[in-house]
Design an enzyme around this catalytic site. Sequence first.
Site, PDB file in Angstrom:
ATOM      1  N   ARG A  38      56.863  70.334  35.182  1.00  0.00           N
ATOM      2  CA  ARG A  38      57.319  71.502  35.947  1.00  0.00           C
ATOM      3  C   ARG A  38      58.847  71.540  36.000  1.00  0.00           C
ATOM      4  O   ARG A  38      59.459  72.595  35.867  1.00  0.00           O
ATOM      5  CB  ARG A  38      56.724  71.444  37.360  1.00  0.00           C
ATOM      6  CG  ARG A  38      56.881  72.739  38.112  1.00  0.00           C
ATOM      7  CD  ARG A  38      56.013  72.819  39.360  1.00  0.00           C
ATOM      8  NE  ARG A  38      56.222  74.103  39.994  1.00  0.00           N
ATOM      9  CZ  ARG A  38      55.653  75.248  39.585  1.00  0.00           C
ATOM     10  NH1 ARG A  38      54.802  75.224  38.571  1.00  0.00           N
ATOM     11  NH2 ARG A  38      55.920  76.390  40.180  1.00  0.00           N
ATOM     12  N   ASN A  80      52.161  87.890  44.615  1.00  0.00           N
ATOM     13  CA  ASN A  80      53.364  87.515  43.874  1.00  0.00           C
ATOM     14  C   ASN A  80      54.005  86.248  44.443  1.00  0.00           C
ATOM     15  O   ASN A  80      54.033  86.042  45.653  1.00  0.00           O
ATOM     16  CB  ASN A  80      54.380  88.662  43.903  1.00  0.00           C
ATOM     17  CG  ASN A  80      53.805  89.935  43.294  1.00  0.00           C
ATOM     18  OD1 ASN A  80      52.816  89.867  42.572  1.00  0.00           O
ATOM     19  ND2 ASN A  80      54.397  91.076  43.614  1.00  0.00           N
ATOM     20  N   ASP A 122      57.163  85.517  43.604  1.00  0.00           N
ATOM     21  CA  ASP A 122      58.600  85.696  43.304  1.00  0.00           C
ATOM     22  C   ASP A 122      59.486  85.785  44.547  1.00  0.00           C
ATOM     23  O   ASP A 122      60.698  85.900  44.431  1.00  0.00           O
ATOM     24  CB  ASP A 122      58.804  86.949  42.416  1.00  0.00           C
ATOM     25  CG  ASP A 122      58.223  88.225  43.061  1.00  0.00           C
ATOM     26  OD1 ASP A 122      57.764  89.108  42.306  1.00  0.00           O
ATOM     27  OD2 ASP A 122      58.219  88.316  44.313  1.00  0.00           O
ATOM     28  N   HIS A 160      49.134  83.740  46.859  1.00  0.00           N
ATOM     29  CA  HIS A 160      49.172  82.750  45.764  1.00  0.00           C
ATOM     30  C   HIS A 160      50.377  81.849  45.919  1.00  0.00           C
ATOM     31  O   HIS A 160      50.825  81.229  44.954  1.00  0.00           O
ATOM     32  CB  HIS A 160      49.201  83.464  44.395  1.00  0.00           C
ATOM     33  CG  HIS A 160      47.907  84.131  44.065  1.00  0.00           C
ATOM     34  ND1 HIS A 160      47.802  85.175  43.182  1.00  0.00           N
ATOM     35  CD2 HIS A 160      46.656  83.918  44.536  1.00  0.00           C
ATOM     36  CE1 HIS A 160      46.529  85.565  43.109  1.00  0.00           C
ATOM     37  NE2 HIS A 160      45.819  84.826  43.916  1.00  0.00           N
ATOM     38  N   CYS A 217      52.242  70.418  50.981  1.00  0.00           N
ATOM     39  CA  CYS A 217      51.484  69.149  50.937  1.00  0.00           C
ATOM     40  C   CYS A 217      50.000  69.480  50.777  1.00  0.00           C
ATOM     41  O   CYS A 217      49.456  70.273  51.536  1.00  0.00           O
ATOM     42  CB  CYS A 217      51.709  68.380  52.245  1.00  0.00           C
ATOM     43  SG  CYS A 217      50.583  66.975  52.413  1.00  0.00           S
ATOM     44  N   CYS A 269      48.083  67.910  54.316  1.00  0.00           N
ATOM     45  CA  CYS A 269      48.184  68.560  55.635  1.00  0.00           C
ATOM     46  C   CYS A 269      48.556  70.030  55.540  1.00  0.00           C
ATOM     47  O   CYS A 269      48.552  70.754  56.533  1.00  0.00           O
ATOM     48  CB  CYS A 269      49.211  67.816  56.508  1.00  0.00           C
ATOM     49  SG  CYS A 269      50.904  67.992  55.911  1.00  0.00           S
ATOM     50  N   THR A 324      48.574  96.136  41.280  1.00  0.00           N
ATOM     51  CA  THR A 324      47.719  95.015  40.891  1.00  0.00           C
ATOM     52  C   THR A 324      46.548  95.530  40.061  1.00  0.00           C
ATOM     53  O   THR A 324      46.017  96.607  40.295  1.00  0.00           O
ATOM     54  CB  THR A 324      47.179  94.231  42.113  1.00  0.00           C
ATOM     55  OG1 THR A 324      46.360  93.143  41.651  1.00  0.00           O
ATOM     56  CG2 THR A 324      46.375  95.100  43.048  1.00  0.00           C
ATOM     57  N   SER A 325      46.166  94.711  39.056  1.00  0.00           N
ATOM     58  CA  SER A 325      45.025  95.096  38.200  1.00  0.00           C
ATOM     59  C   SER A 325      43.712  94.758  38.899  1.00  0.00           C
ATOM     60  O   SER A 325      42.633  95.101  38.416  1.00  0.00           O
ATOM     61  CB  SER A 325      45.106  94.329  36.867  1.00  0.00           C
ATOM     62  OG  SER A 325      45.044  92.925  37.132  1.00  0.00           O
TER      63      SER A 325
HETATM   64  N1  APR Z   1      54.366 100.600  38.995  1.00  0.00           N
HETATM   65  C1  APR Z   1      53.026 100.652  39.164  1.00  0.00           C
HETATM   66  N2  APR Z   1      52.150  99.836  38.517  1.00  0.00           N
HETATM   67  C2  APR Z   1      52.686  98.929  37.668  1.00  0.00           C
HETATM   68  C3  APR Z   1      54.075  98.809  37.426  1.00  0.00           C
HETATM   69  C4  APR Z   1      54.939  99.706  38.139  1.00  0.00           C
HETATM   70  N3  APR Z   1      56.277  99.681  37.989  1.00  0.00           N
HETATM   71  N4  APR Z   1      54.277  97.811  36.517  1.00  0.00           N
HETATM   72  C5  APR Z   1      53.053  97.326  36.206  1.00  0.00           C
HETATM   73  N5  APR Z   1      52.098  97.982  36.893  1.00  0.00           N
HETATM   74  C6  APR Z   1      50.646  97.742  36.918  1.00  0.00           C
HETATM   75  C7  APR Z   1      50.053  97.269  35.608  1.00  0.00           C
HETATM   76  O1  APR Z   1      49.653  98.390  34.848  1.00  0.00           O
HETATM   77  C8  APR Z   1      48.851  96.461  36.092  1.00  0.00           C
HETATM   78  O2  APR Z   1      47.729  97.291  36.328  1.00  0.00           O
HETATM   79  O3  APR Z   1      50.461  96.641  37.816  1.00  0.00           O
HETATM   80  C9  APR Z   1      49.308  95.891  37.436  1.00  0.00           C
HETATM   81  C10 APR Z   1      49.705  94.418  37.343  1.00  0.00           C
HETATM   82  O4  APR Z   1      48.519  93.685  37.077  1.00  0.00           O
HETATM   83  P1  APR Z   1      48.634  92.143  36.635  1.00  0.00           P
HETATM   84  O5  APR Z   1      49.700  92.009  35.588  1.00  0.00           O
HETATM   85  O6  APR Z   1      47.254  91.667  36.341  1.00  0.00           O
HETATM   86  O7  APR Z   1      49.204  91.407  37.925  1.00  0.00           O
HETATM   87  P2  APR Z   1      48.357  90.977  39.208  1.00  0.00           P
HETATM   88  O8  APR Z   1      47.261  91.942  39.466  1.00  0.00           O
HETATM   89  O9  APR Z   1      49.339  90.730  40.291  1.00  0.00           O
HETATM   90  O10 APR Z   1      47.730  89.557  38.737  1.00  0.00           O
HETATM   91  C11 APR Z   1      47.021  88.838  39.708  1.00  0.00           C
HETATM   92  O11 APR Z   1      46.862  86.982  38.181  1.00  0.00           O
HETATM   93  O12 APR Z   1      47.879  85.597  36.680  1.00  0.00           O
HETATM   94  C12 APR Z   1      47.456  85.694  37.972  1.00  0.00           C
HETATM   95  O13 APR Z   1      48.313  84.550  39.800  1.00  0.00           O
HETATM   96  C13 APR Z   1      48.631  85.566  38.899  1.00  0.00           C
HETATM   97  O14 APR Z   1      49.031  86.708  40.987  1.00  0.00           O
HETATM   98  C14 APR Z   1      48.667  86.904  39.629  1.00  0.00           C
HETATM   99  C15 APR Z   1      47.226  87.372  39.494  1.00  0.00           C
END
Ligand code: APR
Length: 284
Positions: free
Chosen positions: A74, A112, A114, A129, A137, A140, A204-205
């Site tokens: 890491r 996220n 970040d 996440h 830890c 605990c 989010t997807s």
């Molecule tokens: N505005 C709106 N939608 C957006 C934008 C934007 N500017 N940029 C990307 N997207 C959409 C993409 O089209 C997609 O549908 O956001 C979604 C992001 O999906 P993922 O890339 O799968 O991210 P997420 O859903 O957060 O992934 C979940 O997967 O890999 C693990 O732990 C990681 O937390 C993450 C989890």
Amino acid sequence: MGLEKNDLIKRAAEDLKKAKHAIALTGAGISTESGIPDFRGPFGIWTTDHGAERRAYQTYEKFLEDPRRYWEERLNAPSLLGDLEKAEPNPSHTALVELEKMGILKYLITQNIDGLHEKAGSRNLIEYHGSYFKLRCVKCGSRSGIKEIDLEKLRIEEKLPPLCRCGGVIKSDVVHFGEPIPIDAARRSQEEAWRCDLMLICGTSAVVYPFAQLPRLAKKHLVEKETKTESGLYLVKQVPAATIIEVNAEPTPLTEAGISDYLIRGKTGEVLPGIVQEIKGIQR
Ligand code: APR
């Protein structure tokens, strides 16, 4: 922006104004306008490098087998997401902070790592996440900032992995694939999903569990609603307590399954500030 999108932005503003306990759920899509790649979008890091995704699925196993080696690797490898230290919040994050300051948004649950929601000023925040900038830890559960331990020094002195005062091993706060969601985040998120009457799901997807379970949990929470029929009779119906709104560049399984009431298709950096402007307009 298209008429349809403007109408939906107005509708979302009305819904948020009416809500008693609105919460937001966010994913990597909310940070792409800060220059951080998402995972599964057209230029996502899993989309462009399947090997990276496969390796990511092994990280937690590696930690359990050999925490020292996990730390060695890491500390040598930069984050897949780029230089997170330099990333700045974008208008998506700022809009959600404004909704919290208006007293409209009660909680924010993000996938996220970040740290941008915290950097933008969100207070009632669950990092589902974990965070790239925190340590945790595994025994605990206590968390600390990544700078509170001199990991490089421990590496040179061959004293990795860092140990907690309780004797437990310390890892990154980031929740790797296959790792349990920390119980505090899991419990509070379920509570919020159950009690909310509006869920705003941004960027989010919605394919990763258990996070993607939260909208389905909210949809299961039914309340009785009285409706008057034409003939003047009062009908009591069971309806979902929460209005579920998606703001995303593309439809998701939540859209397809009708879990979300409507999808505002577009960039979160445009749509979310548009919703805030609409709400301010209503207030005038
Ligand atoms: N505005 C709106 N939608 C957006 C934008 C934007 N500017 N940029 C990307 N997207 C959409 C993409 O089209 C997609 O549908 O956001 C979604 C992001 O999906 P993922 O890339 O799968 O991210 P997420 O859903 O957060 O992934 C979940 O997967 O890999 C693990 O732990 C990681 O937390 C993450 C989890």
